[in-house]
Design an enzyme around this catalytic site. Structure first.
Site, mmCIF file in Angstrom:
data_model
loop_
_atom_site.group_PDB
_atom_site.id
_atom_site.type_symbol
_atom_site.label_atom_id
_atom_site.label_comp_id
_atom_site.label_asym_id
_atom_site.label_seq_id
_atom_site.Cartn_x
_atom_site.Cartn_y
_atom_site.Cartn_z
ATOM 1 N N ASP A 71 9.245 -6.325 5.089
ATOM 2 C CA ASP A 71 8.405 -6.362 3.887
ATOM 3 C C ASP A 71 7.469 -5.166 3.886
ATOM 4 O OD1 ASP A 71 7.287 -8.174 1.567
ATOM 5 O OD2 ASP A 71 5.549 -7.334 2.631
ATOM 6 N N TYR A 76 1.234 0.642 0.943
ATOM 7 C CA TYR A 76 0.965 0.646 2.386
ATOM 8 C C TYR A 76 1.034 2.068 2.961
ATOM 9 C CZ TYR A 76 1.921 -4.408 1.980
ATOM 10 O OH TYR A 76 1.931 -5.737 1.604
ATOM 11 N N LYS A 105 7.184 -2.943 -3.244
ATOM 12 C CA LYS A 105 6.351 -3.529 -4.293
ATOM 13 C C LYS A 105 5.814 -2.464 -5.245
ATOM 14 C CE LYS A 105 4.815 -6.984 -0.907
ATOM 15 N NZ LYS A 105 4.601 -6.310 0.367
ATOM 16 N N HIS A 138 3.420 -6.147 -7.369
ATOM 17 C CA HIS A 138 2.520 -6.434 -6.245
ATOM 18 C C HIS A 138 1.391 -7.403 -6.649
ATOM 19 C CE1 HIS A 138 1.134 -4.489 -2.234
ATOM 20 N NE2 HIS A 138 0.724 -5.729 -2.296
#
Ligand code: NAP
Length: 344
Positions: A71, A76, A105, A138
């Site tokens: 994931d 990120y 996402k 997201h």
């Protein structure tokens, strides 16, 4: 046997659990579009100060340990490293592309229909992959578009933006049709927002999942029941009580893995509280994510398939629910699509 006993005791809802228990055999669950998602996923979110190379190092170790569901997210900032780690595991023969289930996402600064495909293509370029397995929105709230992932005004306040969730969803459907993602879903949606998508005129694909915070202190029972009734898989993040990064989590919130009840159940099963928290989700039909950048704990988390909780344990764990939400995203509280003001 254990699951059959549950059926007799609890009736219709447990029939679903039986189906899921059977899918447990190969540790994956069928999505409403026919694809399969591995029940246990590896989380890759880390605070800014953690070097991105760590994500690469630990994704490699996670795949070696047997995590086939990874994931991640554009925001990120480590998709390049994560992609490199995954590809290195293709190259050394540990896995091939079809073994890996990769989630990315769509970040809140790309919540305009015309920005959706370019955002996914940007992730794919970083990953050096042709497709992702799952692409999800997201958060349902939008922020000002542009290169800044956290755009702020002169007072340091995040700049929010309007969003048309149905129009975004249609753009996601086009990404699936174009083969850039196998499945599409959402994250941090409440049931009203899910309903908005499900009732959209001309809906082509239903969301396959809703990835939300879920753990014994916030067990999401109502949202889970709602999702099951619509054949939408609930994916749990912060299942271990979250990363507790200061930027996102109130440091006064209770530490889940220190909970005495969780610890007692762990002692009884000669497992750790973390394993009990992960197993809890699996037995209630929830796909669960676990992040660890520690080799010992990564291997430990794979033991989730080696034991079972009793129905009594499950009831006791259900009783721990206290609506403690670690990821509140308070900065977006005034946005009309802020998801966490609804009960579920
Ligand atoms: P989490 O999985 O709840 O827990 C992570 C924390 O638990 C880490 O600090 C980890 O530390 C520790 N840990 C892991 N295994 C352990 C074990 N066996 N025993 C004791 N401690 C253990 O954290 P999360 O990162 O908040 O959530 C998981 C993933 O969900 C994220 O990485 C991300 O992929 C996703 N996520 C999504 C959203 C969203 O909005 N959709 C939001 C948050 C997270 P070490 O690393 O030191 O082991």
């Amino acid at each position: 046997m254990f699951f059959i006993a549950l059926v007799k005791a609890e009736g219709r809802s447990v029939l679903i659990e039986v189906r899921e228990a059977m899918d447990l055999k190969d540790h994956r669950m069928k999505l409403n579009d026919g694809h399969f998602i591995p029940i246990l996923g590896f989380g890759t979110a880390a605070p800014e100060e953690v070097p991105k190379s760590k994500a690469e190092e630990y994704v490699r170790l996670a795949i070696d340990a047997g995590f086939y569901h990874i994931d991640s997210a554009y925001v990120y900032g480590s998709e390049e490293e994560v992609g490199r780690a995954i590809r290195s595991k293709f190259a050394d023969g540990t896995v091939n592309r079809s073994d890996i289930f990769y989630t990315s996402k769509l970040w809140s600064t790309f919540l305009r229909p015309e920005l959706v495909r370019p955002a996914l293509e940007r992730s794919l370029k970083k990953l050096q992959m042709d497709y992702v397995d799952l692409y999800i929105i997201h958060f349902p709230f939008a922020m000002k578009t542009g290169e800044e992932l956290f755009p702020v005004d002169e007072d340091g306040k995040y700049i929010l933006d309007t969003v048309d969730l149905c129009a975004i969803w249609e753009a996601l459907e086009k990404c699936k049709d174009a083969g850039l993602t196998k499945s599409i879903g959402v994250s941090n949606f409440n049931h009203k927002q899910l309903e908005k998508i499900l009732k959209k005129p001309g809906l082509k694909y239903k969301p396959v999942c809703n990835q939300v915070e879920c753990h014994p202190y916030l067990n999401q029972r109502k949202l889970l029941d709602y999702c099951k009734s619509k054949d939408i898989v609930l994916v749990a993040y912060c299942a271990l009580g979250s990363h507790r990064y200061e930027k996102w989590v109130d440091q006064n919130s209770p530490v889940l893995l220190d909970d005495p009840v969780l610890r007692d159940i762990a002692k009884k099963h000669k497992r750790t509280p973390a394993l009990i928290a992960l197993r809890y989700q699996i037995q209630r039909g929830v796909v669960v994510l676990a992040k660890s950048f520690n080799e010992k704990r990564i291997k430990e988390n794979m033991q989730v398939f080696e034991f079972q909780l009793t129905s009594e344990d499950m009831k006791v764990l259900d009783g721990l629910n206290r609506n403690v939400r670690y990821i509140v995203a308070k900065f977006a509280i005034d946005h009309p699509e802020y998801p966490f003001s609804e009960e579920y």
